[in-house]
Design a protein around this motif. Structure first.
Motif, short mmCIF file in Angstrom:
data_model
loop_
_atom_site.label_atom_id
_atom_site.label_comp_id
_atom_site.label_asym_id
_atom_site.label_seq_id
_atom_site.Cartn_x
_atom_site.Cartn_y
_atom_site.Cartn_z
N SER A 42 0.81 -1.27 0.09
CA SER A 42 0.15 -0.01 0.07
C SER A 42 0.77 1.30 -0.17
O SER A 42 1.55 1.51 1.02
N PHE A 44 1.81 4.48 0.82
CA PHE A 44 1.37 5.90 1.29
C PHE A 44 1.67 7.14 0.96
O PHE A 44 1.36 7.94 1.25
N GLN A 247 -4.69 13.97 3.53
CA GLN A 247 -6.12 13.47 4.00
C GLN A 247 -6.96 12.90 3.06
O GLN A 247 -7.71 11.87 3.42
N LEU A 249 -5.85 10.77 1.24
CA LEU A 249 -5.24 9.06 1.37
C LEU A 249 -6.29 8.15 1.95
O LEU A 249 -6.40 7.02 1.21
N LEU A 250 -6.99 8.39 2.87
CA LEU A 250 -8.00 7.55 3.39
C LEU A 250 -8.95 7.10 2.63
O LEU A 250 -9.26 5.96 2.29
N PHE A 253 -7.67 5.00 -0.02
CA PHE A 253 -7.28 3.47 0.31
C PHE A 253 -8.69 2.89 0.69
O PHE A 253 -8.77 1.75 0.08
N ILE A 257 -9.83 -0.59 -1.13
CA ILE A 257 -9.67 -1.89 -0.37
C ILE A 257 -11.27 -2.39 -0.71
O ILE A 257 -11.49 -3.41 -0.69
N LEU A 261 -8.12 -4.73 -3.38
CA LEU A 261 -6.94 -4.24 -3.61
C LEU A 261 -6.29 -5.04 -4.79
O LEU A 261 -6.30 -6.14 -4.81
N PHE A 315 -13.97 5.73 6.83
CA PHE A 315 -13.37 4.77 7.67
C PHE A 315 -14.46 3.58 8.00
O PHE A 315 -13.88 2.61 8.20
N LEU A 318 -14.46 1.19 5.34
CA LEU A 318 -13.16 0.60 5.35
C LEU A 318 -13.34 -0.68 6.54
O LEU A 318 -13.03 -1.78 6.30
N ASP B 204 -0.73 -4.73 6.01
CA ASP B 204 -1.13 -3.11 5.53
C ASP B 204 -2.17 -2.54 6.33
O ASP B 204 -2.42 -1.31 6.45
N ILE B 208 -3.43 1.39 7.43
CA ILE B 208 -4.53 2.20 6.67
C ILE B 208 -5.80 2.25 7.94
O ILE B 208 -6.02 3.37 7.94
N LEU B 211 -4.35 4.89 10.43
CA LEU B 211 -4.34 6.36 9.63
C LEU B 211 -5.81 6.72 9.74
O LEU B 211 -6.05 8.02 10.33
N GLU B 215 -7.03 10.23 12.13
CA GLU B 215 -7.88 11.31 11.71
C GLU B 215 -9.05 11.47 12.30
O GLU B 215 -9.60 12.81 12.53
N ILE B 216 -9.86 10.65 12.66
CA ILE B 216 -11.06 10.65 13.05
C ILE B 216 -11.06 11.36 14.48
O ILE B 216 -11.75 12.03 15.04
#
Ligand SMILES: Nc1ncnc2c1ncn2[C@@H]1O[C@H](COP(=O)(O)OP(=O)(O)O)[C@@H](O)[C@H]1O
Ligand SMILES: [Mg+2]
Lengths: 335, 447, 234
Positions: A42, A44, A247, A249-250, A253, A257, A261, A315, A318, B204, B208, B211, B215-216
């Motif tokens: 991954s 970054f 920011q 990036l999240l 990803f 995902i 991936l 998030f 994810l 990984d 992630i 990460l 942020e949260i």
């Protein structure tokens, strides 16, 4: 009940912004997923690669503007894109040569690659700051709207307006073109097929005489192109600020995902899924409820989550995917 | 992780020498005044204190990475969450805040947690099929509606309680040192939740997921005004040490300062910083001691065995994921403690300051440079890199000015001078990459 | 002179050797079969012959030329083809693309070779657009063999081509392999189903712990009571 106005409002506040943001995310996620498919980590540094590519594109745009060159109604940045892509590709190839190749030869575990990519992220971030600083830049020129609110109202006579920004239209259009070219390349050309073969089964690809270094180089160049285009579109649409690219990036990803991936189709679907969820969940639905149910007077904004928490949506998506289907909706590489 | 662990064990003197060099740097900073050093003990100690906090953070990250090979990219989040503890545990209670919405808020949060717990139970106990999915969705929606119904009015009530000065829920007024422990617990709880989901999958994914949680947590701190006033900041966090102004009013201290020939302000500043330094050193040494004991215990040996060969350990019947979860929680707790300590040191909770580059990635540079897997190495890396990071702000432009001195004044030159500030990022990235590649064992290698 | 000759190979994956002096010879157009218990080093020997394993000792010659130092890709160019035991197709790519990838090092027209492969394995022609990962085990093995044939090798190496396929499919595969050998291609094959394999073998090798235990014609090995008792289950 005023269905027509409700539909226009949904289009204006949810569908159009989400489609354009989704296109940007999809392009970003494609880069991440391709790197993952070929190099198996991954990356970054991808967010900061996007920022770097955009910074170069902005510099080139300023150069063109200074020369008095423009694209009429379209942003000048489109003309500058090739410069951004070329420079980014060179830098990214240089980092591969200087950083990642060593670990590839060593057959290091993926997490070492991830960590190295964090180092590269620092470097890219520093270069971007050196080039253009940390402030916000707006570099979209040309026509601002394809359809603006007043024209739309005049045209339709509806109370609710609808705006379609040039940058939004451009994001969607560019994404379609880029994805089409990418899939044509992957499915129709010898090099593209070699890339897919390498991603599918590295050992067998080696046995078949596919040169791994060539595949890796090609992957970086494509990823640099995707990153620069995605970053530039995002910057045109919102404004360029280096930190935003860290920011993003999240969600990128999350998109990669969700789609699995290593799976390009999945990355595109994931990009739109994340974008639509993010915007639908952070949009205050009160106005639209007002059109549909005029008698209902809710106290709140009918907003599921404040816009400050839009990253929480990525998030949660994810987490849900990791909990229930770690290989993604479209079956990516193994867990 | 080092690839060549059998390589000749570093000399016994290596770590002491490095720590001595570090001490010399701080002494120079405190005594010599020239282009490179400030010659102020106040500055030197201020850098040292933050360096010690960085060292503790690095220690936590090292437990995760060095012991178990877990890559935590959300250090800033756990650090910030720890920082919430001094605010919630130790600041004075806000008059009227609890009465306004405290119980409702607690019930709302309990509803949220309860819904998730119920959902997880339902998922595990109901038979597979459409019905399960439907039931789960219905439960989550109902739980969310109920939660928002309780939460929103509670927030409004708390935030409208004296909004100019407070508008937050306030603290419990407990001793500040207790809040450090609480900071560890806060961070540990978050780590449990993340680890439960993301561990046991590809390596990984943890990176992630952390990460994201990082942020949260920062977003929550910035936006939930009822919790810690968000970007309006919380000041007046209690201190475990005297205030400078108190010292300056104390005749005995003044006499003592005079006997050293120091101005009152300078002496009080140094005194306070020395007090902090002692406190921080005690915490750091205590944590290193515990970490070393743990590492030498059967648990630590198993951790390392797992890290070095996960497959073999799994084949031997070790529950790798459970071990990883343990060490991830412990490491995050240490990071949380450091976070609480920083808020105590600053006397201020200002969430805008939590920048991932500074609080996640810089910490990583500290761990890698110090020597991943070695607690002393992490501590050394923490203090050393922090010192260099701060000094680079001065040295970078000075270096560029020196190098460009022969050039005539031009926009290019001024551009370079301006850009020097950003050089720190490039330098740190380079240091990380170079150490990772050429000295993966770091300054103080693992034994 | 043997077409392929791998003599006294010694080597392994790490410090410990897996092969302790293993010798394999295949003549032009003949079928050579390696049998032996699990973990004997059969796959390792195949990898060694194909240059995927560094040899500490021993040499490999092909058509009289020393190829010991060549990489697998260079060996492909010299006329060797290899079907590994596992992961021997590109699962997300179509059958046709798998064959194309097999011919990656060729720069000439591959259509004729592909037709030959389709003639050999007619099912593949029907499924040419389907992803290889979606095929049945037997069909996947056919893709794997077809892929290796795409470079028009003179020597085809097969590592357990019939692993996990039904007996009917297995017979079918053996027939195809005989057909390939008839066209003049030498075959070096590892097989679990020792009886059938030795039945079609011109020469058989029984490998135990990285060493040749018995070497003889297939028929002779089948007839040897010692071999029957220890390796063929009576
Ligand atoms: N990639 C590898 N790395 C290390 N050891 C291996 C590897 N592959 C096989 N081995 C070992 O080599 C020995 C021989 O394996 P293999 O050649 O696959 O046996 P066979 O094919 O005869 O069943 C076994 O002990 C096995 O554990
Ligand atoms: Mg085998």
């Amino acid at each position: 009940m005023d269905i027509l106005n409700a539909v226009v409002a949904v289009l204006n506040f949810v569908v159009i912004p989400a489609a354009s943001y989704g296109a940007q995310l999809a392009l970003g996620a494609l880069g991440v997923t391709l790197i993952y498919g070929i190099l198996r980590f991954s990356n970054f540094a991808h967010g900061d690669t996007m920022a770097f590519g955009t910074a170069i594109t902005i510099l080139a745009t300023w150069g063109l503007q200074a020369l008095g060159i423009s694209l009429g109604p379209l942003p000048t940045a489109l003309l500058a894109l090739p410069v951004g892509i070329a420079v980014t590709a060179i830098i990214v190839l240089a980092t591969d040569r200087a950083v990642y190749r060593f670990y590839r030869v060593q057959k290091a575990v993926p997490i070492i690659f991830v960590m190295a990519s964090v180092g590269v992220m620092f470097l890219m971030n520093g270069f971007t700051r050196l080039l253009i600083g940390v402030d916000e830049h707006r570099f979209a020129d040309g026509a601002r709207f394809i359809i603006n609110v007043r024209d739309f109202r005049d045209m339709t006579g509806l109370a609710e307006g609808l705006a379609f920004k040039t940058t939004q239209g451009l994001s969607i259009l560019m994404a379609v073109i880029v994805v089409w070219i990418l899939f044509w390349f992957l499915n129709r050309t010898r090099s593209g097929k070699a890339m897919r073969a390498f991603s599918d089964n590295e050992d067998l690809a080696l046995l078949s005489g596919i040169d791994p270094e060539k595949v890796v180089r090609m992957t970086w160049i494509i990823a640099a192109g995707l990153a620069t285009i995605a970053g530039t579109l995002y910057g045109l649409d919102k404004a360029f600020k280096p930190f935003n690219y860290f920011q993003i990036l999240l969600p990128i990803f999350a998109a990669a995902i969700v789609g699995g991936l290593g799976n390009p189709v999945g990355a595109i679907a994931g990009g739109f899924l994340v974008a639509f969820s993010e915007i639908a969940i952070t949009y205050p639905w009160r106005k639209i409820a007002g059109y549909l149910f005029p008698d209902w007077q809710p106290d709140g904004l009918l907003q599921l989550l404040g816009t400050e928490y839009k990253f929480a949506v990525s998030f949660v998506i994810l987490i849900v995917v990791l909990l229930f289907r770690p290989t993604g909706l479209f079956r990516g590489k193994s867990v | 992780m080092s690839t060549n662990r059998q390589a000749a064990a570093a000399s016994h003197w290596r770590a002491p020498i490095l720590f001595a060099i570090l001490a010399v740097l701080f002494i120079l900073e405190g005594t010599v005044r020239n282009g490179m050093f400030s010659g102020s003990w106040n500055t030197s100690l201020a850098i040292l204190n933050m360096g010690l906090i960085s060292a503790i953070t690095a220690l936590g990250v090292n437990m995760q990475w060095g012991y178990a090979g877990l890559f935590n990219v959300g250090v800033v989040g756990f650090f910030a969450l720890g920082g919430l503890a001094p605010v919630l545990i130790s600041t004075a209670p806000v008059e009227g805040a609890w009465q306004a919405g405290g119980p409702r808020m607690l019930i709302a949060l309990a509803t949220a947690v309860g819904t998730l717990a119920l959902a997880s139970m339902l998922w595990r106990h109901m038979p597979r099929g459409k019905l399960r999915g439907l039931a789960l969705t219905a439960l989550l929606i109902a739980g969310f509606v109920l939660y928002r119904g309780l939460f929103d009015p509670a927030v409004t009530a708390i935030e409208s309680n004296n909004p100019a000065r407070h508008g937050n829920i306030g603290g419990l007024g407990l001793p500040i040192l207790l809040s450090w422990l609480a900071g560890g617990i806060f961070a540990a709880a978050a780590a449990w939740a993340v680890g439960k989901v993301a561990l046991g999958l590809r390596s990984d994914y943890l990176a992630i997921a952390t990460l994201g949680i990082g942020e949260i947590i920062i977003a929550v701190l910035k936006n939930e005004d009822w919790l810690a006033r968000g970007v309006k900041n919380i000041t007046a966090i209690p201190r475990p040490v005297p205030f400078e102004i108190q010292l300056q009013r104390n005749p005995e201290f003044m006499e003592f300062a005079n006997s050293w020939g120091m101005a009152a302000s300078t002496a009080s500043g140094i005194w306070v910083k020395l007090c902090y330094m002692l406190l921080f050193l005690v915490v750091l040494l205590l944590l290193i001691l515990l970490a070393e004991l743990a590492l030498k215990s059967p648990w630590g040996r198993m951790m390392r065995a797992i890290r070095d060969n996960e497959t073999a350990a799994e084949a031997m019947g070790k529950d790798v994921t459970a071990r990883h979860l343990q060490v991830f929680i412990l490491g995050s707790a240490v990071i949380g403690i450091a976070g609480a300590m920083m808020i105590t040191l600053d006397g201020l909770m200002a969430p805008v300051g939590y920048n991932p580059l500074r609080y996640t990635f810089l910490i990583w540079v500290m761990v890698i440079v110090g020597g991943s897997g070695n607690n002393w190495g992490a501590a050394l890396g923490g203090v050393l890199i922090w010192f260099l990071w701060i000094k680079a702000e001065v040295w970078g432009p000075a270096l560029i000015a020196f190098l460009t001195a022969p050039l005539p004044a031009s926009s290019f030159k001024s551009g370079l001078l301006e850009g020097a500030a950003h050089m720190r990022f490039i330098a740190m990235g380079l240091v990380l990459l170079l150490v990772l590649r050429f000295a993966p064992r770091g300054l103080v290698p693992e034994r | 002179m043997n077409y392929l000759s791998a003599t006294d190979m010694r080597g392994g994956y790490g410090k410990a050797d897996i092969l302790h002096g293993c010798t394999l010879n295949v003549e032009k157009g003949q079928i050579a079969v390696i049998v032996g218990p699990n973990g004997a080093g059969k796959s390792t020997a195949m990898k060694a012959v194909f240059g995927m394993l560094p040899l500490r000792e021993g040499r490999v010659t092909l058509d009289g030329q020393d190829i010991t130092a060549l990489s697998p890709q260079e060996r492909v160019k010299k006329g060797m083809g290899f079907v590994p035991q596992v992961n021997n197709v590109f699962p997300s790519m179509s059958v046709e693309e798998n064959l194309e990838m097999g011919a990656f090092i060729r720069n000439d027209d591959i259509a004729a070779t592909m037709e030959q492969v389709f003639d050999l394995f007619p099912v593949l022609k029907d499924k040419r657009r389907q992803a290889a990962g979606e095929l049945s085990g037997g069909q996947r093995q056919q893709v794997a063999v077809g892929r290796a044939l795409m470079t028009r090798p003179q020597l085809l190496m097969l590592d357990e081509p019939t692993a996990g396929v039904s007996p009917i499919v297995m017979d079918e595969l053996f027939d195809r392999i005989i057909e390939i050998a008839r066209s003049g291609i030498s075959i070096l094959m590892v097989e679990q189903n020792a009886r059938q394999a030795l039945g079609i073998a011109d020469i058989g090798y029984v490998l135990v712990q990285g060493q040749n235990r018995y070497t003889d014609t297939g028929q002779a090995l089948l007839a040897d009571p010692e071999v029957r008792r220890t390796f063929l289950g009576g």
